[in-house]
Enzyme design. Structure first.
Site, mmCIF file in Angstrom:
data_model
loop_
_atom_site.group_PDB
_atom_site.id
_atom_site.type_symbol
_atom_site.label_atom_id
_atom_site.label_comp_id
_atom_site.label_asym_id
_atom_site.label_seq_id
_atom_site.Cartn_x
_atom_site.Cartn_y
_atom_site.Cartn_z
ATOM 1 N N PHE A 275 -1.231 -3.496 -6.998
ATOM 2 C CA PHE A 275 -1.508 -4.173 -5.721
ATOM 3 C C PHE A 275 -3.004 -4.475 -5.548
ATOM 4 C CE2 PHE A 275 -2.468 -2.617 -1.201
ATOM 5 C CZ PHE A 275 -2.538 -3.896 -0.671
ATOM 6 N N ILE A 276 -3.818 -3.439 -5.445
ATOM 7 C CA ILE A 276 -5.254 -3.662 -5.251
ATOM 8 C C ILE A 276 -5.844 -4.291 -6.514
ATOM 9 C CG2 ILE A 276 -7.491 -2.540 -4.868
ATOM 10 C CD1 ILE A 276 -5.979 -0.367 -3.237
ATOM 11 N N LEU B 143 -8.734 2.146 -11.192
ATOM 12 C CA LEU B 143 -7.746 2.148 -10.105
ATOM 13 C C LEU B 143 -6.423 2.769 -10.535
ATOM 14 C CD1 LEU B 143 -8.173 -1.559 -8.871
ATOM 15 C CD2 LEU B 143 -9.287 0.468 -7.926
ATOM 16 N N SER C 177 -9.831 8.460 -2.077
ATOM 17 C CA SER C 177 -8.927 8.298 -0.938
ATOM 18 C C SER C 177 -9.372 9.098 0.273
ATOM 19 C CB SER C 177 -7.536 8.782 -1.352
ATOM 20 O OG SER C 177 -6.694 8.911 -0.230
ATOM 21 N N TYR D 207 -2.190 14.954 -4.927
ATOM 22 C CA TYR D 207 -2.854 13.642 -4.949
ATOM 23 C C TYR D 207 -4.304 13.770 -4.483
ATOM 24 C CZ TYR D 207 -3.954 8.840 -3.517
ATOM 25 O OH TYR D 207 -4.557 7.604 -3.358
ATOM 26 N N ASP E 262 1.633 15.443 5.158
ATOM 27 C CA ASP E 262 1.258 14.159 5.760
ATOM 28 C C ASP E 262 0.090 14.356 6.723
ATOM 29 O OD1 ASP E 262 1.892 11.358 5.902
ATOM 30 O OD2 ASP E 262 2.529 11.684 7.976
HETATM 31 P P1 NAD Z 1 -0.426 0.415 -7.233
HETATM 32 O O1 NAD Z 1 0.653 1.394 -7.543
HETATM 33 O O2 NAD Z 1 -0.017 -0.981 -6.896
HETATM 34 O O3 NAD Z 1 -1.492 0.344 -8.402
HETATM 35 C C1 NAD Z 1 -1.693 1.352 -9.355
HETATM 36 C C2 NAD Z 1 -1.651 0.706 -10.726
HETATM 37 O O4 NAD Z 1 -1.920 1.703 -11.718
HETATM 38 C C3 NAD Z 1 -0.264 0.117 -11.060
HETATM 39 O O5 NAD Z 1 -0.413 -1.152 -11.643
HETATM 40 C C4 NAD Z 1 0.328 1.122 -12.057
HETATM 41 O O6 NAD Z 1 1.245 0.511 -12.947
HETATM 42 C C5 NAD Z 1 -0.933 1.628 -12.733
HETATM 43 N N1 NAD Z 1 -0.810 2.978 -13.292
HETATM 44 C C6 NAD Z 1 -0.301 4.091 -12.699
HETATM 45 N N2 NAD Z 1 -0.383 5.153 -13.527
HETATM 46 C C7 NAD Z 1 -0.963 4.691 -14.667
HETATM 47 C C8 NAD Z 1 -1.289 5.283 -15.892
HETATM 48 N N3 NAD Z 1 -1.050 6.583 -16.122
HETATM 49 N N4 NAD Z 1 -1.882 4.540 -16.862
HETATM 50 C C9 NAD Z 1 -2.125 3.216 -16.637
HETATM 51 N N5 NAD Z 1 -1.817 2.578 -15.497
HETATM 52 C C10 NAD Z 1 -1.237 3.311 -14.528
HETATM 53 O O7 NAD Z 1 -1.255 1.064 -6.046
HETATM 54 P P2 NAD Z 1 -2.573 0.553 -5.284
HETATM 55 O O8 NAD Z 1 -2.300 0.721 -3.855
HETATM 56 O O9 NAD Z 1 -3.007 -0.759 -5.807
HETATM 57 O O10 NAD Z 1 -3.606 1.702 -5.723
HETATM 58 C C11 NAD Z 1 -4.709 1.465 -6.573
HETATM 59 C C12 NAD Z 1 -5.640 2.661 -6.493
HETATM 60 O O11 NAD Z 1 -6.170 2.792 -5.181
HETATM 61 C C13 NAD Z 1 -4.972 4.014 -6.810
HETATM 62 O O12 NAD Z 1 -5.906 4.801 -7.514
HETATM 63 C C14 NAD Z 1 -4.732 4.608 -5.440
HETATM 64 O O13 NAD Z 1 -4.689 6.026 -5.484
HETATM 65 C C15 NAD Z 1 -5.954 4.112 -4.707
HETATM 66 N N6 NAD Z 1 -5.806 4.070 -3.262
HETATM 67 C C16 NAD Z 1 -4.912 3.221 -2.691
HETATM 68 C C17 NAD Z 1 -4.814 3.169 -1.292
HETATM 69 C C18 NAD Z 1 -3.837 2.261 -0.599
HETATM 70 O O14 NAD Z 1 -3.747 2.320 0.636
HETATM 71 N N7 NAD Z 1 -3.120 1.409 -1.292
HETATM 72 C C19 NAD Z 1 -5.640 3.979 -0.515
HETATM 73 C C20 NAD Z 1 -6.504 4.879 -1.157
HETATM 74 C C21 NAD Z 1 -6.611 4.889 -2.532
HETATM 75 C C1 UD1 Z 2 -1.828 5.928 1.691
HETATM 76 C C2 UD1 Z 2 -1.756 5.497 0.230
HETATM 77 C C3 UD1 Z 2 -2.556 6.462 -0.597
HETATM 78 C C4 UD1 Z 2 -3.959 6.546 -0.020
HETATM 79 C C5 UD1 Z 2 -3.945 6.950 1.453
HETATM 80 C C6 UD1 Z 2 -5.342 6.868 2.076
HETATM 81 C C7 UD1 Z 2 0.204 4.378 -0.693
HETATM 82 C C8 UD1 Z 2 1.609 4.488 -1.148
HETATM 83 N N1 UD1 Z 2 -0.363 5.502 -0.223
HETATM 84 O O1 UD1 Z 2 -1.201 7.229 1.837
HETATM 85 O O2 UD1 Z 2 -2.632 5.964 -1.946
HETATM 86 O O3 UD1 Z 2 -4.751 7.407 -0.768
HETATM 87 O O4 UD1 Z 2 -3.149 6.005 2.148
HETATM 88 O O5 UD1 Z 2 -5.282 7.125 3.442
HETATM 89 O O6 UD1 Z 2 -0.384 3.320 -0.752
HETATM 90 N N2 UD1 Z 2 5.976 6.439 6.623
HETATM 91 C C9 UD1 Z 2 7.103 6.293 7.409
HETATM 92 N N3 UD1 Z 2 8.178 5.650 6.886
HETATM 93 C C10 UD1 Z 2 8.194 5.152 5.612
HETATM 94 C C11 UD1 Z 2 7.040 5.320 4.821
HETATM 95 C C12 UD1 Z 2 5.943 5.966 5.355
HETATM 96 O O7 UD1 Z 2 7.119 6.736 8.569
HETATM 97 O O8 UD1 Z 2 9.219 4.577 5.201
HETATM 98 C C13 UD1 Z 2 4.807 7.147 7.206
HETATM 99 C C14 UD1 Z 2 4.293 8.295 6.374
HETATM 100 O O9 UD1 Z 2 5.007 9.481 6.619
HETATM 101 C C15 UD1 Z 2 2.842 8.360 6.854
HETATM 102 C C16 UD1 Z 2 2.494 6.894 7.134
HETATM 103 O O10 UD1 Z 2 3.739 6.211 7.267
HETATM 104 O O11 UD1 Z 2 2.741 9.093 8.058
HETATM 105 C C17 UD1 Z 2 1.701 6.256 6.011
HETATM 106 O O12 UD1 Z 2 2.387 6.507 4.796
HETATM 107 P P1 UD1 Z 2 1.964 5.803 3.418
HETATM 108 O O13 UD1 Z 2 1.928 4.328 3.562
HETATM 109 O O14 UD1 Z 2 2.813 6.390 2.341
HETATM 110 O O15 UD1 Z 2 0.441 6.188 3.286
HETATM 111 P P2 UD1 Z 2 -0.424 7.528 3.205
HETATM 112 O O16 UD1 Z 2 0.403 8.729 2.965
HETATM 113 O O17 UD1 Z 2 -1.342 7.482 4.365
#
Ligand code: NAD
Ligand code: UD1
Length: 309
Positions: A14-15, A77, A121, A146, A276
């Site tokens: 995604f990111i 990432l 995170s 995590y 959570d």
């Molecule tokens: P995502 O799942 O879309 O992206 C993660 C990517 O890493 C995927 O393409 C997956 O296939 C790849 N991946 C996972 N394990 C791997 C491995 N062992 N080797 C190689 N590739 C691997 O999720 P995202 O939301 O894009 O997250 C990207 C990064 O940002 C992650 O490190 C996540 O922890 C961090 N992050 C995301 C959020 C959020 O809100 N989305 C918030 C805080 C931190």
């Molecule tokens: C998310 C990110 C994590 C990141 C963190 C930073 C994902 C999957 N997780 O975690 O990588 O490090 O933010 O703050 O991108 N919920 C519901 N119903 C659902 C799904 C979720 O109520 O069907 C609730 C969860 O219990 C939680 C909130 O929504 O209270 C957010 O959940 P989620 O999107 O999984 O994110 P985080 O746990 O905050």
């Protein structure tokens, strides 16, 4: 700096894929290392000759070292992004979320690469700073594997900074949303799940009372910051929160979603997930001092883009 080769681990996700587009737009070439566990080839402009995709695992040390060749910077990432997945399977997620980081550090050291941008995170703060906006110096309280893996990764990157002259830009991302966030698993980000289910008219489950808050930032706004960190002449020490300093409850987010979609499906409640976090809101003073955030994308606009409306 333009036309440099940047390694993006997790770049098919995604990111990552949104970042790949932004790096290409700035003239860079991109090599992606991704195991495609949640990433998708269809997220990437594979017909662009500046894009190279290597399918493999960041836990594979030899592979990680090989893919560094010729790169000038790394954006790390790759990780299992789901907090809940780490609670359910700490051993598996540790391989990606911590061992992967260590391999990236070692690979960079061997290749002589200094610049690394890392997605840490908000989870590292646990429930500290509850109800307040969280500054970076807030004591850390990881509640899940995590969060522990992210915090340990930060500490290792700082070790390589002191010992080997690395230039780590460490970002504590709050909750990111937008196009290409995969909604297909219960482990997916809440906005992607709720959006897809709202459009399909499928029931939505809220874990807890829906009053928990998150600081949501649109992915397009985040990647502008990540690109600046890749291109910056130098990196200042210390992790940087990335959020908008705005707390939104899940119920408020659902209201915004109902305005974009027109209506909401039935909503039920289930017990809160273990580990959570209740309230999460970034003090983003340091972010604004070090980077240009520009005008940010309102949630309603981000949701409309996510839903292609
Ligand atoms: P995502 O799942 O879309 O992206 C993660 C990517 O890493 C995927 O393409 C997956 O296939 C790849 N991946 C996972 N394990 C791997 C491995 N062992 N080797 C190689 N590739 C691997 O999720 P995202 O939301 O894009 O997250 C990207 C990064 O940002 C992650 O490190 C996540 O922890 C961090 N992050 C995301 C959020 C959020 O809100 N989305 C918030 C805080 C931190
Ligand atoms: C998310 C990110 C994590 C990141 C963190 C930073 C994902 C999957 N997780 O975690 O990588 O490090 O933010 O703050 O991108 N919920 C519901 N119903 C659902 C799904 C979720 O109520 O069907 C609730 C969860 O219990 C939680 C909130 O929504 O209270 C957010 O959940 P989620 O999107 O999984 O994110 P985080 O746990 O905050």
């Amino acid at each position: 700096m333009a036309d440099s080769l940047v390694l993006v681990t997790g770049g098919a996700g995604f990111i990552g894929s949104n970042l790949v587009d932004a790096l290409l737009a700035k003239g860079h070439s991109v090599r992606i290392l991704d195991d495609m566990s949640t990433g998708k080839r269809s997220n990437l402009p594979m017909d662009n000759p500046k894009v190279e995709l290597i399918e493999g695992d960041v836990a594979d040390a030899a592979l990680v070292t090989r893919v560094m060749a010729g790169c000038s910077a790394v954006v790390h990432l790759a990780a299992v992004a789901s907090v809940q997945a780490s609670v359910d399977d700490p051993v598996r997620t540790h391989q990606s979320n911590f061992v992967g980081t260590l391999n990236v550090c070692e690979g960079m050291r061997e290749a002589g690469i200094k610049r690394v941008v890392f997605a840490s995170s908000a989870a590292v703060y646990g429930n500290n700073g509850e109800g307040e906006s969280i500054v970076e110096d807030t004591p850390k309280a990881p509640l899940t594997p995590y969060a522990s893996d992210k915090l340990s990764s930060e500490y290792y990157l700082d070790f390589y900074r002191r010992q080997h002259g690395f230039e780590p830009a460490i970002f504590r991302l709050f909750n990111v949303f937008g196009p290409r966030q995969d909604p297909s698993s219960p482990y997916s980000g809440v906005i992607s799940i709720f959006s897809e289910r709202a459009v399909k008219g499928l029931p939505i489950t809220i874990f807890g009372d829906g009053e928990q808050t998150r600081d949501f930032i649109y992915v397009g706004d985040l990647v502008q910051i990540l690109v600046q960190a890749v291109e910056a002449r130098q990196v200042e020490e210390g992790a940087v929160n990335v959020g908008l300093n705005k707390a939104t409850t899940l119920k408020q987010m659902l209201e915004a979603l109902s305005e974009v979609v027109g209506q909401l499906p039935p909503i039920s409640y289930a017990p809160a997930r273990s580990g959570d976090i209740r309230h999460s809101r970034a003090d983003n003073t340091r972010l604004l001092q070090r980077f240009t955030l520009g005008e940010t994308t309102p949630m309603s606009v981000g949701l409309a883009r996510l839903l292609g409306r």
